[in-house]
Design a protein around this motif. Structure first.
Motif, PDB file in Angstrom:
ATOM      1  N   UNK A  32       0.687  -1.337  -0.010  1.00  0.00           N
ATOM      2  CA  UNK A  32      -0.001  -0.056   0.069  1.00  0.00           C
ATOM      3  C   UNK A  32       0.930   1.176  -0.105  1.00  0.00           C
ATOM      4  N   UNK A  33       1.999   1.127   0.372  1.00  0.00           N
ATOM      5  CA  UNK A  33       3.033   2.308   0.384  1.00  0.00           C
ATOM      6  C   UNK A  33       3.627   2.420  -0.898  1.00  0.00           C
ATOM      7  N   UNK A 195      -1.246   4.032  16.080  1.00  0.00           N
ATOM      8  CA  UNK A 195      -2.276   2.875  15.980  1.00  0.00           C
ATOM      9  C   UNK A 195      -3.622   3.257  15.514  1.00  0.00           C
ATOM     10  N   UNK A 196      -3.959   4.556  15.848  1.00  0.00           N
ATOM     11  CA  UNK A 196      -5.414   5.044  15.199  1.00  0.00           C
ATOM     12  C   UNK A 196      -5.353   4.736  13.779  1.00  0.00           C
ATOM     13  N   UNK A 197      -4.181   5.264  12.982  1.00  0.00           N
ATOM     14  CA  UNK A 197      -3.996   5.152  11.659  1.00  0.00           C
ATOM     15  C   UNK A 197      -4.040   3.609  11.156  1.00  0.00           C
ATOM     16  N   UNK A 198      -3.548   2.891  11.878  1.00  0.00           N
ATOM     17  CA  UNK A 198      -3.279   1.234  11.451  1.00  0.00           C
ATOM     18  C   UNK A 198      -4.687   0.803  11.767  1.00  0.00           C
ATOM     19  N   UNK A 397      -5.312   3.487   1.357  1.00  0.00           N
ATOM     20  CA  UNK A 397      -4.310   2.192   1.816  1.00  0.00           C
ATOM     21  C   UNK A 397      -5.243   1.082   2.163  1.00  0.00           C
ATOM     22  N   UNK A 398      -6.395   1.668   3.050  1.00  0.00           N
ATOM     23  CA  UNK A 398      -7.194   0.506   3.207  1.00  0.00           C
ATOM     24  C   UNK A 398      -8.032  -0.158   2.126  1.00  0.00           C
ATOM     25  N   UNK A 399      -8.476   0.548   1.179  1.00  0.00           N
ATOM     26  CA  UNK A 399      -8.970   0.116  -0.197  1.00  0.00           C
ATOM     27  C   UNK A 399      -7.905  -0.912  -0.683  1.00  0.00           C
ATOM     28  N   UNK A 400      -6.640  -0.653  -0.873  1.00  0.00           N
ATOM     29  CA  UNK A 400      -5.915  -1.581  -1.512  1.00  0.00           C
ATOM     30  C   UNK A 400      -5.735  -3.062  -0.734  1.00  0.00           C
ATOM     31  N   UNK A 448     -11.503  -0.460  12.149  1.00  0.00           N
ATOM     32  CA  UNK A 448     -12.240  -1.523  11.108  1.00  0.00           C
ATOM     33  C   UNK A 448     -11.669  -2.999  11.545  1.00  0.00           C
ATOM     34  N   UNK A 449     -12.114  -4.075  11.015  1.00  0.00           N
ATOM     35  CA  UNK A 449     -11.697  -5.124  11.207  1.00  0.00           C
ATOM     36  C   UNK A 449     -11.821  -5.810   9.671  1.00  0.00           C
ATOM     37  N   UNK A 450     -10.681  -6.175   9.116  1.00  0.00           N
ATOM     38  CA  UNK A 450     -10.634  -6.594   7.856  1.00  0.00           C
ATOM     39  C   UNK A 450     -11.732  -8.028   7.740  1.00  0.00           C
ATOM     40  N   UNK A 451     -11.711  -8.625   8.851  1.00  0.00           N
ATOM     41  CA  UNK A 451     -12.489 -10.035   8.801  1.00  0.00           C
ATOM     42  C   UNK A 451     -13.809  -9.768   8.727  1.00  0.00           C
ATOM     43  N   UNK A 452     -14.521  -8.566   9.392  1.00  0.00           N
ATOM     44  CA  UNK A 452     -15.958  -8.230   9.369  1.00  0.00           C
ATOM     45  C   UNK A 452     -16.979  -8.543   8.121  1.00  0.00           C
TER      46      UNK A 452
END
Length: 459
Positions: A32-33, A195-198, A397-400, A448-452
Motif C-alpha cells: 500500500x506504500x 495505532x489509530x492510523x493502523x 491504503x485500506x482499499x488496497x 475497522x476489522x478486515x474480517x468483518x
C-alpha cells in the motif's frame, strides 16, 4: 558437511526454470506504500546493514510484558491486576471506569508496588484527569513508575472531534505533564501513537508518520507548557501496532527507531525511543475467535524480535467484548512462552543480518519519513487531521488491502481460507460503553476489522 552457496545468477536461472512461462518479475509485489518486495535479497543488492536493538533490559527480561485490564469495578480490576503481576506480568495498562477518580483507582491498585510495577493508563480524551488520579494514588513517591500515556490527538482522530477544541486538550495534557514532571522523574507522560492510523486501515509508513507527527505535536505543546525538550522527549512513549504479518511488523518497529533518531536530532537532543507494541485489533476475527490465538502469537513474536520495549497483547476474544480472565491468561502466557521458552530476547536485534529485513526496515523508514514530512508541511498533525487531508490517504491504503482480500491475492486463514464451518464461541465480558457523542469537525479515522465483511457474508 558443507552445502554449495548459489550465486544470484544461479538462483535466478533456477527460479526461471521453475516458473516456466512466467517472468521472474511476477514474483515482485507492491504494498500500500508502493514499496517493492523482491524475490531475492543479497549482499550484491547493495542492502545497507542496520542494527536497531531495544535500549532497555528490565531485570534480565528483554522486554516489559504488559497486560491490558479493562473494567469499571475497582475490586474486580484489583483482583485481575494482582493475578497478572503474580503470574508473570511486569506491568499493567488500565482502561475503563476505574480511571474516573483517585478513589476507585486507588482500590484497583491496592497491593501494587508502584515503584516496581509500572502502571499505564488508557483514558482517551480524559487522560489528564486519569493522570491526576494516578498521581494522587502514587502519593508523591519519586520512584513511582507511572505511565500516564496521555494522547488526546488519537482520540480526536478516531472520533473526528472532541468535547473542546483539540488544541485545548493538547494544552491540558501538556500542562498536566509539566505539573507532575518534578514529583515523578521516572514517569512518562505522552503516548505518541500511530495505532489509530493502523486500526483505520492505514499502511505501515502512514502509521510510522502518524506516530512521529504525534510526538512532535506533544513535544511542542510540552515546551509551551514550560517543559524542556529533553524532558518532553524522554517522557514520550511511541505506540505502534503489531499483527500477524510479522515480517512487516518487526521491520516497522526497527524503522521507528531510525525515524526517532532523526527526529530527536532535529530537536537537538539524543534520546532513545521507547516503543510500546500493541497487538492489532483490525486482524481479529469475531465469528471464530480461536485462530486469534495464532494471530496474537505472531504479533507477540514480531514485537519481541522487532525490539519493542513493551509488548501488550489483547485477549483472543477482544473483537466481541472485553477479555475475561481466561482470555487475559492466554494473552499473558503467550508472552511468557515467547520470552522464557522460545528465548526471543536473548539476542539484541535478531533481525539484524537479514538482507530482506534490513532492506524492508530501510524502505519503511524512508517512506514513513516522507509521509511525516508531508504531514508537517500540511501544518502538523492536528491541522492535517482538521483539514481531512490524512484521512483520504489512509482510506486509499485500506482499499488496497480490501481489494487484495476480495480478489484472493491476500488471505486471512480461518476467515477467507480454511474456514471452519463448526465454529465455537468463547465467553467475553461486557463490551465497552459507547463513547460520548461529540460534534465532528473532520473525517474520523474509524477502526475497522478486515474480517468483518467476510463474517457477515458467512452468516
Amino acid at each position: 558437511m558443507t552445502f554449495p552457496t548459489p550465486t544470484p545468477l544461479e538462483w535466478r536461472e533456477a527460479a526461471q526454470k521453475a516458473l516456466k512461462d512466467r517472468p521472474i518479475e511476477s514474483l515482485m509485489s507492491l504494498d500500500a506504500d508502493q514499496l517493492v518486495t523482491r524475490p531475492l535479497y543479497a549482499g550484491a543488492s547493495g542492502v545497507q546493514a542496520i542494527f536497531a536493538p531495544r535500549p532497555s533490559d528490565s531485570e534480565g527480561r528483554a522486554w516489559d510484558l504488559r497486560t491490558l485490564i479493562e473494567g469499571d469495578d475497582a475490586e474486580a480490576v484489583n483482583e485481575a491486576v494482582l493475578t497478572d503481576l503474580e503470574n508473570g506480568a511486569a506491568s499493567v495498562v488500565l482502561k475503563g471506569g476505574v480511571l474516573a477518580d483517585s478513589a476507585p483507582l486507588g482500590r484497583a491498585l491496592e497491593g501494587v508496588a508502584l515503584e516496581l510495577a509500572p502502571v499505564a493508563l488508557d483514558a482517551g480524551i480524559d487522560g489528564p484527569d486519569a493522570a491526576n488520579a494516578l498521581a494522587v494514588v502514587a502519593k508523591g513517591s519519586p520512584r513511582a513508575q507511572l505511565r500516564f500515556h496521555m494522547d488526546p490527538v488519537s482520540t480526536f482522530a478516531e472520533a473526528g472531534g472532541s468535547p473542546r477544541q483539540v488544541e485545548e486538550h493538547l494544552s491540558l495534557a501538556a500542562n498536566t505533564a509539566a505539573r507532575h514532571a518534578g514529583a515523578y522523574p521516572d514517569a512518562t507522560f505522552f503516548m505518541a501513537s500511530g495505532r489509530v492510523a493502523h486500526e483505520a486501515g492505514g499502511s505501515a509508513a502512514q502509521e510510522l508518520a502518524f506516530a512521529a507527527a504525534s510526538a512532535v505535536a506533544h513535544v511542542k505543546a510540552a515546551v509551551e507548557a514550560g517543559m524542556s525538550v529533553e524532558v518532553a522527549l524522554r517522557g514520550t512513549v511511541v505506540g505502534l501496532s503489531v499483527d500477524a504479518e510479522y515480517f512487516d511488523s518487526l521491520a516497522k518497529l526497527r524503522a521507528m527507531r531510525l525515524i526517532w533518531s532523526s527526529l530527536t536530532r532535529a530537536f537537538g537532543v539524543e534520546a532513545p525511543a521507547v516503543i510500546e507494541a500493541r497487538s492489532s485489533r483490525r486482524m481479529l476475527a469475531a465469528r471464530d475467535p480461536w485462530p486469534n490465538l495464532l494471530r496474537l502469537t505472531a504479533a507477540g513474536f514480531a514485537g519481541a524480535v522487532g525490539g519493542a520495549d513493551v509488548v501488550v497483547l489483547d485477549g483472543f476474544t477482544r473483537a466481541t467484548g472485553r477479555s475475561d480472565a481466561f482470555a487475559r491468561r492466554q494473552a499473558r502466557n503467550t508472552q511468557l512462552v515467547l520470552m522464557e521458552e522460545a528465548n526471543l530476547g536473548r539476542v539484541d536485534d535478531p533481525a539484524a543480518g537479514s538482507w530482506y529485513l534490513d532492506a524492508r526496515t530501510r524502505d519503511l523508514a524512508e517512506a514513513g519519513w516522507v509521509e511525516f514530512q508531508m504531514i508537517e508541511a500540511e501544518g502538523g498533525l492536528v491541522e492535517a487531521l482538521k483539514g481531512s487531508v490524512i484521512q483520504p490517504r489512509i482510506a486509499r491504503a485500506r482499499a488496497v488491502r480490501e481489494a487484495a482480500l476480495a480478489n484472493g491475492a491476500a488471505q486471512i486463514i480461518g476467515v477467507t481460507k480454511y474456514v471452519d464451518a463448526d465454529v465455537r464461541s468463547a465467553p467475553v465480558e461486557a463490551a465497552d460503553a459507547a463513547p460520548s457523542p461529540v460534534e465532528r469537525v473532520c473525517e474520523p479515522l474509524t477502526p475497522i476489522r478486515f474480517t468483518a465483511a467476510f463474517e457477515e457474508a458467512a452468516q
